[in-house]
Design a protein around this motif. Structure first.
Motif, PDB file in Angstrom:
ATOM      1  N   GLU A   1       0.676  -1.292  -0.182  1.00  0.00           N
ATOM      2  CA  GLU A   1       0.203   0.305  -0.252  1.00  0.00           C
ATOM      3  C   GLU A   1       1.121   1.417  -0.455  1.00  0.00           C
ATOM      4  O   GLU A   1       0.563   2.501  -0.369  1.00  0.00           O
TER       5      GLU A   1
ATOM      6  N   ASP B   1       0.454   3.924  -5.389  1.00  0.00           N
ATOM      7  CA  ASP B   1      -0.847   3.666  -5.671  1.00  0.00           C
ATOM      8  C   ASP B   1      -0.386   3.608  -6.997  1.00  0.00           C
ATOM      9  O   ASP B   1      -0.536   4.949  -7.868  1.00  0.00           O
ATOM     10  N   PHE B   2      -1.042   2.469  -7.761  1.00  0.00           N
ATOM     11  CA  PHE B   2      -0.691   2.282  -8.799  1.00  0.00           C
ATOM     12  C   PHE B   2      -2.089   2.712  -9.832  1.00  0.00           C
ATOM     13  O   PHE B   2      -1.656   3.387 -10.871  1.00  0.00           O
ATOM     14  N   ALA B   3      -3.334   3.610  -8.962  1.00  0.00           N
ATOM     15  CA  ALA B   3      -4.351   4.166 -10.586  1.00  0.00           C
ATOM     16  C   ALA B   3      -3.754   5.667  -9.730  1.00  0.00           C
ATOM     17  O   ALA B   3      -4.782   6.833 -10.664  1.00  0.00           O
ATOM     18  N   ALA B   4      -2.911   5.806  -9.095  1.00  0.00           N
ATOM     19  CA  ALA B   4      -2.486   7.857  -9.879  1.00  0.00           C
ATOM     20  C   ALA B   4      -1.814   7.659 -11.344  1.00  0.00           C
ATOM     21  O   ALA B   4      -1.506   8.709 -11.937  1.00  0.00           O
TER      22      ALA B   4
ATOM     23  N   THR C   1      -3.563   6.697 -13.916  1.00  0.00           N
ATOM     24  CA  THR C   1      -4.226   6.200 -14.588  1.00  0.00           C
ATOM     25  C   THR C   1      -5.097   6.970 -15.103  1.00  0.00           C
ATOM     26  O   THR C   1      -5.106   6.875 -17.170  1.00  0.00           O
ATOM     27  N   ASN C   2      -4.594   8.831 -15.542  1.00  0.00           N
ATOM     28  CA  ASN C   2      -5.230   9.935 -16.075  1.00  0.00           C
ATOM     29  C   ASN C   2      -4.190   9.941 -16.867  1.00  0.00           C
ATOM     30  O   ASN C   2      -3.688  10.780 -18.079  1.00  0.00           O
TER      31      ASN C   2
ATOM     32  N   TYR D   1      -4.084   8.041 -20.667  1.00  0.00           N
ATOM     33  CA  TYR D   1      -4.889   8.772 -21.195  1.00  0.00           C
ATOM     34  C   TYR D   1      -4.405  10.150 -21.734  1.00  0.00           C
ATOM     35  O   TYR D   1      -4.478  10.193 -22.882  1.00  0.00           O
TER      36      TYR D   1
ATOM     37  N   CYS E   1       2.148  12.897 -10.434  1.00  0.00           N
ATOM     38  CA  CYS E   1       1.605  11.280 -11.016  1.00  0.00           C
ATOM     39  C   CYS E   1       1.455  10.534 -10.325  1.00  0.00           C
ATOM     40  O   CYS E   1       2.039   9.930  -9.122  1.00  0.00           O
TER      41      CYS E   1
ATOM     42  N   ASN F   1       2.301  10.918  -6.427  1.00  0.00           N
ATOM     43  CA  ASN F   1       0.817  10.391  -5.826  1.00  0.00           C
ATOM     44  C   ASN F   1       0.802   9.500  -6.238  1.00  0.00           C
ATOM     45  O   ASN F   1       0.625   8.342  -4.850  1.00  0.00           O
ATOM     46  N   TYR F   2       1.795   8.665  -6.497  1.00  0.00           N
ATOM     47  CA  TYR F   2       2.252   7.132  -6.803  1.00  0.00           C
ATOM     48  C   TYR F   2       2.830   6.381  -5.838  1.00  0.00           C
ATOM     49  O   TYR F   2       2.763   5.173  -5.078  1.00  0.00           O
TER      50      TYR F   2
ATOM     51  N   LYS G   1       3.059   6.705  -2.261  1.00  0.00           N
ATOM     52  CA  LYS G   1       1.771   7.260  -1.245  1.00  0.00           C
ATOM     53  C   LYS G   1       3.027   7.574  -0.271  1.00  0.00           C
ATOM     54  O   LYS G   1       3.034   8.191   0.723  1.00  0.00           O
TER      55      LYS G   1
END
Length: 977
Positions: free
Chosen positions: A647, A650-653, A655-656, A659, A696, A699-700, A702
Motif C-alpha cells: 500500500e 498507488d498504481f491508480a495515480a 490512470t489519467n 490517457y 502522478c 501521488n504514486y 504514497k
C-alpha cells in the motif's frame, strides 16, 4: 548489516552442530532460574551470596536499560547513524514507551519485582544498607519508571500481603534513622554557630534515604492513587498502619525547621531536601485527597515557607540548585491545592477543601511568596542577558555571571547552555505555579490579609504576561483557570499561517473547531519550532522573519521602478546584456537608462535570491519533517499489521496520465499524417506531459520509504504544496532571465498577488470555480470547431482576415484555418463572427444562411458563454466575500472555544466584564495551541493530575475538558446564574 548477518549465520551453524536433540534456552527460562536462585539465597539468611545476587539484579536492570536503546535504521536516510541511541523514559515516543513497559511487565510476571521487595524487606536496619539492598532498590525503580501500572500493582499486592508490613517497617526505620541523625547534626551546628561538614555516616544515610525516596516516587509515578494511599495507610495490616508519607514530611520539617539552619547546607543535604519534596509531591498529585489533607495539616507547608525565606547557603550552593529546590517547594503547595474548589463552591469533599486552603494559607507567608517571585524574576532576566551576551560574541563564561545584586553568582559546575536553559524552564514553571497558588489563596483571609511590603501587583502582572499563558479547563465538574509557561518559540508563528487557519477552520460548532485546532496544532508547533531554531542560529534569519513583509514591499517598489524605466526606454536596448557588451552609436546614448536597468535588476535579483533562500530555509525542513512523520507512521502500521507494504504505492495515480500520454501520441501521429514535413514543437510535451507525469509519480509514492523516493517527494512537495516558495523561485528566475530579454521583467509585476490581500481574493475568485471555467472553455473550443466546420462547407470564400482584400488567399480554406480565424477575430469581438467575414446584403443568395449562422454564434457565444463566465467569476467573488464576512461575524460574536455568544455572555455577566476580554484572555484559541504545545513537550512523568487528564483525553479525541457554553467568570463570579 554485516554484523547482523554474521550473528545469524553463527546462530544457524551452532544450531546445526548441536544436533537434533539439543535444546535452546529462552530468556524467560534464564529469568525464572535467576529469580528462584535469589529466593533460595534469601531463604538462607545466614549465607546469602550477595555478589551473585547483585549480578542477577544488575542483569535485569541492564536488560531494562537496554530496552531504552533505539537501534538506528541504517536504511533511513533521515537517521544519523552516529547519533546517541539511549533515550530517557521521558524522551520515548508512545510506542517506544509501550514496548519499554512491556519489557518491565515481562520481568514482573516472572516475579522479579516480588524478589526485589523481598530483598529490601530483609534489610538489616541496624547496620548500614548493603550493596545488595541498594541494587534491589535500583532494580525496583527501573521496573516502575514511566508509571507502569502493572509493576506498581505488584507493589500494592506485595504491601498488602503478610510480608508487606516488614517491607514498610524497613522504609520507616531507614527514614527515621536519617531524620534523627539530621536532627543531631543540626543541633551540633546550632551550638557551634559555625558550618559543620556532615560526617561519613550521615552522608551514607542521606544517600540511602535518597534511594528510598526515589523508590517511593516511582511507586506513585503516573498518579497511581492506590499506591499513593498505601503510603499513608495499609488496610490489609493486622497491626497499626505505617505512615511512610508522614516520615518523609518529618524529615523535611526537621531539615527546614529553622530559616537560619538552611544557610548551613551542603550539596548532599539540599539534594535530600529536593528528593523529599519530589517524593511528597508525587504522593499528592493526581490528586490524592487524603495525602493532600495530611500534607496541608503538617509541618511541610511551614518547611516550604522557610525554604522560600532562606538563601539556602548561597556561598556554597550553586544558584541553579537553590532555585530548583525552591521551585519544588512551590510545586508541592500547588499539588496540595490541585482540584480543590475556591470561592465557596462545594466540590463534594464535605468542606475539607476549604480546610486545606485555610491550613496552607495560615502557614504560608505572602511576603516569602513575593520574595521568591522577585528572586525567580531576577534569575530569568539574568539568564536572558547571559544568553544574549554569549551569542553576541562577548565570550561570556557560562560558569559565572553577574547576579541581580551586581556580584558574581556561581553556576552549576561544568554547566552548559542546555542545563541552564532547563533550570530556567523549571523556574519559569514555578512562577506559573506560584501565580495559580496566589489565585487559590486569595480567598483565604489568613493569607490575603497579611502585609506584603514588597508586593508589586502591576510588575508581577506585566512580567507574567511575557512568559505565561492562560486557558480554562473543565475538570471534576468545574471550570478551572490554568496557567502555563509559554514555549520560547511561541512568537515565531507566521501571521499568514494564523490567518490561513482562521479562513479554513470549520466554524460549525465549538467541538469541531477545537478538534480541528488540536489536529492542525501539530503542524503549527512544528513550524514554530523550525523557525525558532533557525532564528536562534542566525541573526540574519531572525531579521528576515521579523521584517519579511517590509522586505517584500520594498522589493516590489524596486520592481515597479524597473518596469517604469523599461516602459520609457526604446526598443533598441531591450537586450540589456548585449547592449552593454557590444554598444553601438545608436545604443550608446541610452547608457544611462541601461545602467539604471542593471542596478535595479541586480537589486531585484539579489532580493529574490535572498527571499527564496529564506523561504527554502523555512519551508523545506517543515516538509521533510512532515514527510518523515508519514513514513514513520506507515512503518508503525506495518509492524502492527494495520497496513501492508504494497500500500506504499498507488498504481491508480497513473490512470489519467496514461490517457494523457495516449492522447499526446495520437495527436502527434495525426499531426504528422495531416502536416507532413511540419515538425511539432517539442516544448508542448515539456509543458504538458512531463509536469503532469511528475505529479502522478508523486501521488504514486504514497509512502516514500527509500532514499531516492524521499528526495523526489521532498522536491515535489516543496514545489507543489508551498506556492509561496514556488512563486518566489519563479520570480527569481525571471529576474535573471530579464537581463537577457527585458520583457521578462514585466512578469515580476505579478508579485502583487502575493503582497496585496485583495489581489489574492480576486485571483481566488478565478481559481475557485476553475473546473467550471474549464468546462466553459471546452464549450468555446467545441463551438469554434462546429462553426469552423460549417463555415468551411457553406461560407469558405467569405472568411477574411481584417485588413485583407476580398481576394486574399489566407482566408478559411481548411477546418483548422477556419478554427483559428474564428478564435482570432470572432471570439475577441464579443461573439461577433461577422468581423471575420466579407460583408453581405440581402441580395446575396446565401444571405439568410449567413444571418442564421452569425446570429446563433453571437447569441450562444456573445450572450450565453461570456455571461456564464462573468457570472461564475462574479458569483465566486461575491460568495467568497460573503463567506469571509460571515466567518468574521461568527469569530467576532461567538467564542471560538466554548461557543458562548456575545449576547448570552452580556446577559449572564453584568459586572463590567467584556466579551472581547473573554475572547482574548479567558478563551483565546491561540493560548490553547500553546497549551497543547506545552503538554506535548513536557515529560509525562512530570505532569500534574490536570495535565495528565487533558493529555489522556487528547489521545482519544475527547474534548470534554474544553468548557462548553460557560467559563470561569460565569461559574464562579455569578454561580446563581
Amino acid at each position: 548489516k554485516k554484523e547482523r548477518r554474521r550473528v545469524t549465520m553463527t546462530y544457524h551453524k551452532l544450531k546445526r552442530d548441536a544436533g537434533a536433540g539439543s535444546m535452546l534456552i529462552k530468556w524467560e527460562d534464564i529469568v525464572k532460574r535467576c529469580v528462584n536462585y535469589v529466593k533460595m539465597q534469601l531463604a538462607e539468611a545466614e549465607a546469602v551470596n550477595d555478589a551473585v545476587c547483585i549480578r542477577v539484579f544488575e542483569l535485569f536492570r541492564t536488560h531494562l536499560i537496554k530496552a531504552r536503546f533505539i537501534e538506528p535504521d541504517l536504511d533511513d536516510a533521515a537517521v544519523d547513524p552516529d547519533a546517541p541511541t539511549e533515550l530517557f523514559v521521558g524522551g520515548l515516543s508512545a510506542d517506544q514507551l509501550k514496548q519499554y513497559h512491556a519489557a518491565q511487565s515481562r520481568l514482573n510476571g516472572q516475579g522479579v519485582m516480588e524478589v526485589c521487595l523481598e530483598t529490601i524487606a530483609n534489610d538489616d536496619v541496624e547496620a548500614k544498607m548493603g550493596p545488595l539492598t541498594i541494587s534491589a532498590i535500583q532494580l525496583a525503580v527501573e521496573l516502575q519508571v514511566g508509571g507502569n501500572r502493572v509493576t506498581q500493582g505488584s507493589v500494592v499486592e506485595y504491601i498488602n500481603s503478610q510480608a508487606g508490613a516488614k517491607f514498610m517497617e524497613v522504609l520507616h526505620q531507614r527514614i527515621c534513622r536519617t531524620t534523627t541523625m539530621l536532627e543531631v547534626h543540626r543541633l551540633a551546628q546550632t551550638s557551634s554557630s559555625t558550618y559543620l561538614e556532615p560526617n561519613e555516616s550521615l552522608l551514607l544515610a542521606i544517600k540511602t534515604t535518597e534511594a528510598i525516596f526515589e523508590l517511593l516516587g516511582c511507586m506513585c509515578e503516573g498518579h497511581n492513587n492506590a499506591v499513593q494511599n498505601i503510603l499513608r495507610v495499609q488496610t490489609a495490616f493486622s497491626t497499626t498502619s505505617i505512615n511512610v508519607l508522614q516520615d518523609c514530611i518529618e524529615l523535611l520539617a526537621t531539615m527546614c525547621s529553622v530559616v537560619e539552619g538552611l544557610d548551613n547546607l551542603n550539596y548532599a543535604e539540599i539534594g535530600l531536601i529536593g528528593k523529599s519534596l519530589d517524593t511528597i509531591c508525587e504522593a499528592v498529585q493526581g490528586p490524592c485527597r487524603g495525602n493532600q489533607e495530611l500534607v496541608a495539616d503538617s509541618h511541610a507547608i511551614m518547611a516550604v515557607n522557610n525554604l522560600l525565606a532562606s538563601d539556602l547557603s548561597a556561598q556554597r550552593i550553586s544558584r541553579e540548585e537553590r532555585m530548583s529546590c525552591k521551585c519544588k517547594a512551590v510545586t508541592l503547595v500547588h499539588a496540595c491545592l490541585e482540584a480543590r474548589s475556591v470561592g465557596g463552591v462545594d466540590d463534594g469533599t464535605g468542606g475539607t477543601s476549604q480546610k486545606v486552603h485555610k491550613d496552607i494559607g495560615g502557614s504560608l507567608e505572602p511576603r516569602n511568596v513575593d520574595r521568591f517571585f522577585q528572586t525567580a524574576r531576577r534569575y530569568i532576566e539574568d539568564e536572558e542577558q547571559l544568553f544574549m551576551a554569549a551569542h553576541s560574541g562577548d565570550g561570556v563564561d557560562l560558569g559565572v555571571h553577574m547576579g541581580g545584586a551586581g556580584k558574581a553568582v556561581p553556576h552549576l559546575p561544568d554547566a552548559d547552555e542546555e542545563e541552564l536553559e532547563a533550570v530556567k524552564g523549571e523556574v519559569l514553571e514555578a512562577l506559573v505555579v506560584l501565580n495559580m497558588v496566589q489565585q487559590e489563596l486569595s480567598h483565604v483571609a489568613a493569607f490575603s490579609e497579611q502585609e506584603r511590603p514588597e508586593h508589586d501587583a502591576v510588575a508581577q502582572h506585566d512580567f507574567l504576561d511575557r512568559y505565561v499563558g492562560h486557558v480554562e479547563v473543565c475538570w471534576n465538574g468545574h471550570v478551572q483557570q490554568v496557567s502555563f509557561p509559554v514555549p520560547p518559540y511561541a512568537d515565531y508563528f507566521k501571521d499568514s499561517s494564523r490567518q490561513q487557519f482562521l479562513k479554513t477552520v470549520d466554524l460549525d460548532g465549538p467541538e469541531k473547531r477545537m478538534k480541528q485546532l488540536a489536529k492542525e496544532s501539530f503542524d503549527m508547533i512544528s513550524e514554530m519550532k523550525s523557525i525558532y531554531q533557525n532564528a536562534r542560529s542566525s541573526p540574519f534569519y531572525l531579521f528576515m522573519h521579523r521584517n519579511i513583509s517590509a522586505v517584500k514591499q520594498c522589493l516590489y517598489y524596486v520592481v515597479v521602478l524597473l518596469n517604469l524605466n523599461l516602459l520609457m526606454e526604446p526598443n533598441v536596448i531591450r537586450d540589456t546584456l548585449s547592449t552593454v557588451t557590444d554598444p553601438n552609436d545608436e545604443t550608446r546614448k541610452y547608457l544611462g537608462s541601461i545602467y539604471i536597468t542593471i542596478i535595479l535588476s541586480a537589486v531585484t535579483c539579489l532580493g529574490y535570491v535572498i527571499l527564496t533562500g529564506f523561504l527554502a530555509y523555512t519551508e523545506i525542513p517543515i516538509v521533510i519533517r512532515e514527510l518523515d512523520q508519514v513514513v514513520a507512521e506507515a512503518k508503525e502500521k506495518v509492524e502492527a499489521r494495520e497496513m501492508k507494504r504494497s500500500e506504499f504505492r498507488d498504481f491508480a495515480a497513473f490512470t489519467n496520465y496514461i490517457y494523457l500520454v495516449v492522447f499526446a501520441i495520437s495527436f502527434t501521429c495525426m499531426h504528422r499524417g495531416n502536416y507532413p514535413g511540419v515538425p511539432i514543437t517539442r516544448i508542448w510535451w515539456v509543458l504538458l506531459v512531463v509536469p503532469y507525469g511528475l505529479i502522478c509519480a508523486r501521488n504514486y509514492f504514497k509512502v516514500p520509504d527509500t532514499k531516492m523516493t524521499r528526495w523526489f517527494c521532498i522536491l515535489m512537495d516543496v514545489l507543489v504544496e508551498k506556492p509561496f516558495f514556488r512563486n518566489h523561485l519563479m520570480l527569481m528566475i525571471f529576474s535573471v532571465w530579464g537581463l537577457v530579454d527585458s520583457v521578462h521583467f514585466s512578469v515580476m509585476l505579478l508579485d502583487v498577488f502575493n503582497i496585496v490581500p485583495i489581489m489574492g481574493e480576486i485571483l481566488k475568485s478565478i481559481t475557485v470555480p476553475g473546473m467550471k471555467l474549464f468546462s466553459v472553455l471546452y464549450l468555446f473550443i467545441m463551438t469554434m470547431y462546429i462553426y469552423a466546420a460549417f463555415g468551411l462547407k457553406y461560407f469558405e470564400g467569405e472568411f477574411l482576415y481584417a485588413g485583407m482584400d476580398d481576394d486574399g488567399q489566407d482566408g478559411c480554406h481548411s477546418t483548422m484555418s477556419c478554427f483559428w480565424l474564428i478564435a482570432y477575430q470572432g471570439i475577441p469581438n464579443g461573439g461577433y463572427i461577422e468581423a471575420s467575414m466579407v460583408p453581405q446584403n440581402n441580395s446575396e443568395e446565401n444571405y439568410n444562411s449567413r444571418v442564421v449562422y452569425s446570429l446563433t454564434f453571437f447569441m450562444w457565444v456573445g450572450v450565453v458563454l461570456f455571461n456564464v463566465i462573468t457570472g461564475l467569476i462574479v458569483d465566486s467573488f461575491t460568495s467568497l466575500r460573503a463567506d469571509s464576512e460571515e466567518r468574521e461575524g461568527i469569530l467576532k460574536e461567538e467564542c471560538f472555544v466554548c461557543g458562548l455568544k456575545e449576547q448570552t455572555y452580556d446577559e449572564l455577566i453584568d459586572q463590567g466584564a467584556s466579551f472581547a476580554k473573554h475572547q482574548t484572555m479567558e478563551h483565546d484559541w491561540w493560548s490553547y495551541v500553546l497549551y497543547l504545545a506545552y503538554l506535548r513537550d513536557k515529560e509525562p512523568t512530570l505532569m500534574d493530575g490536570l495535565e495528565s487528564y487533558v493529555l489522556d483525553r487528547l489521545k482519544v479525541s475527547d474534548f470534554d475538558w474544553v468548557p462548553r457554553g460557560t467559563c470561569h467568570s460565569i461559574q464562579y463570579l455569578v454561580p446563581n446564574k
